[in-house]
Design an enzyme around this catalytic site. Sequence first.
Site, PDB file in Angstrom:
ATOM      1  N   GLN A 290      -8.199  -1.572  -3.574  1.00 43.02           N
ATOM      2  CA  GLN A 290      -7.314  -2.476  -2.733  1.00 43.02           C
ATOM      3  C   GLN A 290      -7.848  -3.286  -1.647  1.00 43.02           C
ATOM      4  O   GLN A 290      -8.735  -2.694  -0.658  1.00 43.02           O
ATOM      5  CB  GLN A 290      -6.129  -1.491  -2.413  1.00 43.02           C
ATOM      6  CG  GLN A 290      -4.911  -2.650  -1.808  1.00 43.02           C
ATOM      7  CD  GLN A 290      -3.792  -1.853  -1.159  1.00 43.02           C
ATOM      8  OE1 GLN A 290      -3.919  -1.149  -0.231  1.00 43.02           O
ATOM      9  NE2 GLN A 290      -2.650  -1.929  -1.873  1.00 43.02           N
TER      10      GLN A 290
ATOM     11  N   HIS B  11       7.084  -1.005  -3.456  1.00 44.57           N
ATOM     12  CA  HIS B  11       7.451  -0.120  -2.198  1.00 44.57           C
ATOM     13  C   HIS B  11       8.827  -0.545  -2.073  1.00 44.57           C
ATOM     14  O   HIS B  11       9.022  -1.641  -1.442  1.00 44.57           O
ATOM     15  CB  HIS B  11       6.682  -0.170  -1.046  1.00 44.57           C
ATOM     16  CG  HIS B  11       6.974   0.779  -0.197  1.00 44.57           C
ATOM     17  ND1 HIS B  11       6.186   1.936   0.314  1.00 44.57           N
ATOM     18  CD2 HIS B  11       8.131   1.223   0.520  1.00 44.57           C
ATOM     19  CE1 HIS B  11       6.908   2.855   1.312  1.00 44.57           C
ATOM     20  NE2 HIS B  11       8.002   2.516   1.275  1.00 44.57           N
TER      21      HIS B  11
ATOM     22  N   CYS C 185       1.586  -3.653   3.616  1.00 43.96           N
ATOM     23  CA  CYS C 185       1.248  -2.870   5.094  1.00 43.96           C
ATOM     24  C   CYS C 185       2.027  -3.483   6.077  1.00 43.96           C
ATOM     25  O   CYS C 185       2.069  -4.878   6.368  1.00 43.96           O
ATOM     26  CB  CYS C 185      -0.098  -3.048   5.151  1.00 43.96           C
ATOM     27  SG  CYS C 185      -0.394  -1.954   6.597  1.00 43.96           S
TER      28      CYS C 185
ATOM     29  N   ARG D 186       2.162  10.217   0.297  1.00 44.04           N
ATOM     30  CA  ARG D 186       2.200  11.728   1.099  1.00 44.04           C
ATOM     31  C   ARG D 186       2.730  12.831   0.173  1.00 44.04           C
ATOM     32  O   ARG D 186       2.128  14.048   0.405  1.00 44.04           O
ATOM     33  CB  ARG D 186       3.108  11.588   2.227  1.00 44.04           C
ATOM     34  CG  ARG D 186       2.920  10.752   3.287  1.00 44.04           C
ATOM     35  CD  ARG D 186       3.946  10.447   4.358  1.00 44.04           C
ATOM     36  NE  ARG D 186       5.154   9.589   3.855  1.00 44.04           N
ATOM     37  CZ  ARG D 186       6.210   9.129   4.479  1.00 44.04           C
ATOM     38  NH1 ARG D 186       6.391   9.648   5.614  1.00 44.04           N
ATOM     39  NH2 ARG D 186       7.067   8.651   3.860  1.00 44.04           N
TER      40      ARG D 186
ATOM     41  N   ASN E 212       6.987   3.115  -5.937  1.00 42.27           N
ATOM     42  CA  ASN E 212       6.309   3.583  -4.959  1.00 42.27           C
ATOM     43  C   ASN E 212       7.523   3.821  -3.858  1.00 42.27           C
ATOM     44  O   ASN E 212       8.148   3.157  -3.504  1.00 42.27           O
ATOM     45  CB  ASN E 212       5.159   2.814  -4.087  1.00 42.27           C
ATOM     46  CG  ASN E 212       4.521   3.315  -3.297  1.00 42.27           C
ATOM     47  OD1 ASN E 212       4.142   2.644  -2.256  1.00 42.27           O
ATOM     48  ND2 ASN E 212       4.045   4.599  -2.766  1.00 42.27           N
ATOM     49  N   GLY E 213       7.538   5.034  -3.282  1.00 45.06           N
ATOM     50  CA  GLY E 213       8.456   5.520  -2.196  1.00 45.06           C
ATOM     51  C   GLY E 213       9.031   6.867  -2.382  1.00 45.06           C
ATOM     52  O   GLY E 213       9.609   6.961  -3.450  1.00 45.06           O
ATOM     53  N   ASP E 214       8.455   7.680  -1.437  1.00 47.69           N
ATOM     54  CA  ASP E 214       9.308   9.001  -1.383  1.00 47.69           C
ATOM     55  C   ASP E 214       9.187   9.927  -2.905  1.00 47.69           C
ATOM     56  O   ASP E 214       9.862  10.451  -3.270  1.00 47.69           O
ATOM     57  CB  ASP E 214      10.784   8.857  -1.278  1.00 47.69           C
ATOM     58  CG  ASP E 214      10.986   8.582   0.293  1.00 47.69           C
ATOM     59  OD1 ASP E 214      10.086   8.651   0.994  1.00 47.69           O
ATOM     60  OD2 ASP E 214      12.362   8.521   0.615  1.00 47.69           O
TER      61      ASP E 214
ATOM     62  N   LYS F 231       0.741  -5.476  -4.553  1.00 43.97           N
ATOM     63  CA  LYS F 231       1.617  -4.263  -3.901  1.00 43.97           C
ATOM     64  C   LYS F 231       2.430  -4.670  -3.104  1.00 43.97           C
ATOM     65  O   LYS F 231       1.894  -5.252  -1.857  1.00 43.97           O
ATOM     66  CB  LYS F 231       0.807  -2.995  -3.365  1.00 43.97           C
ATOM     67  CG  LYS F 231       1.578  -1.919  -2.894  1.00 43.97           C
ATOM     68  CD  LYS F 231       0.675  -0.432  -2.828  1.00 43.97           C
ATOM     69  CE  LYS F 231       1.379   0.686  -2.377  1.00 43.97           C
ATOM     70  NZ  LYS F 231       2.351   0.671  -1.198  1.00 43.97           N
TER      71      LYS F 231
ATOM     72  N   MET G 216      -4.588   5.082   0.401  1.00 40.94           N
ATOM     73  CA  MET G 216      -4.134   5.701   1.683  1.00 40.94           C
ATOM     74  C   MET G 216      -5.209   5.605   2.620  1.00 40.94           C
ATOM     75  O   MET G 216      -6.362   6.019   2.238  1.00 40.94           O
ATOM     76  CB  MET G 216      -3.716   7.188   1.715  1.00 40.94           C
ATOM     77  CG  MET G 216      -2.250   7.274   0.776  1.00 40.94           C
ATOM     78  SD  MET G 216      -2.012   8.998   0.558  1.00 40.94           S
ATOM     79  CE  MET G 216      -3.133   9.502  -0.963  1.00 40.94           C
TER      80      MET G 216
END
Length: 318
Positions: free
Chosen positions: A88, A187, A117, A242, A217-219, A159, A35
């Site tokens: 990364q 993701h 990204c 997050r 990855n995700g949520d 990723k 992040m």
Amino acid sequence: MVSIDESLKMNLKTESTQIMDIFEKGKVLKICAPMVRYSKLPFRSLVRKYDCDLCFTPMVVAADFMRSVKARDSEFTTNQGDRPLIMQFAASDGQTLADAARVVCPFTDGVDLNCGCPQRWAMAEGYGACLINKPELVRDMVRLVRNQVDNPNYSVSIKIRIHKDLRRTVDLCQKAQAAGVSWVTVHGRTAEERHQPVHYDAIRTIKDSLAVPVIANGDIKSLSDVESTHQLTGVDGVMAARGLLANPAMFAGYEETPLECIWDWVDIALAHGTPFTCFHHHLIYMMERVSSQPERKVFNTLCSTSAVIDYLHHTYGT
């Protein structure tokens, strides 16, 4: 806490772990995502206290990292307890990525190429999600790092985001696998999607198409999300971003940030000399669910470390 160039001068090398051994059959790895601004050493130190198995650094532009000692000092700090750790990088050519990997190899357990990204600046520079449309380039970048890093245990991962035509994503991943990629983090959204539902079926398809480990990855916002994602996709690990910002103790099963974790952050941040803005922003995220709107309104306007600590003592005690 040392910067990488200071580490080189001091010869502060930490023993590289057998990184692939962390993928145990039947266990779902719990991972802190890369992040920007947030997944730096102090925050990594915090989540490691609460059952995080593996941490990534923020994305660092490999060309800038190699060009400047100042960039290396500001972008990457670590310490003896900061393992296992994946660095990364954003890169658009294999040699720059390989050069950067060789520099960080003594202090990390692997490098990860950002192919996900979606920000315009990254795509314009040939970084991030635009790489999912260049499978041969990704393959060659992975192979070059594999060939030039003199440590067979060092991981090289990617990723990614997914394509609308999932066959293209599977092709990309299989090319990377053939080049020696250690694992793939997926993701489960396309580069155009932001808050749409995660495509768990796509992650499952990718997992079923590869022999190397796959991370979803995700949520991911709770420990139950980790388990449900594993059940839906069969992946080997689950990465949160997050969700961990809002609750750094999430992987330990807490539904919201416990008070102990907030004070742990204060202690760690002060010990590392964390700049006030970063220190404060992390607390704003952590306390969003556990404080009332009037409390947040007051807290968000505080402008010094001492004011924050006084507020925490007054509102929550020790």
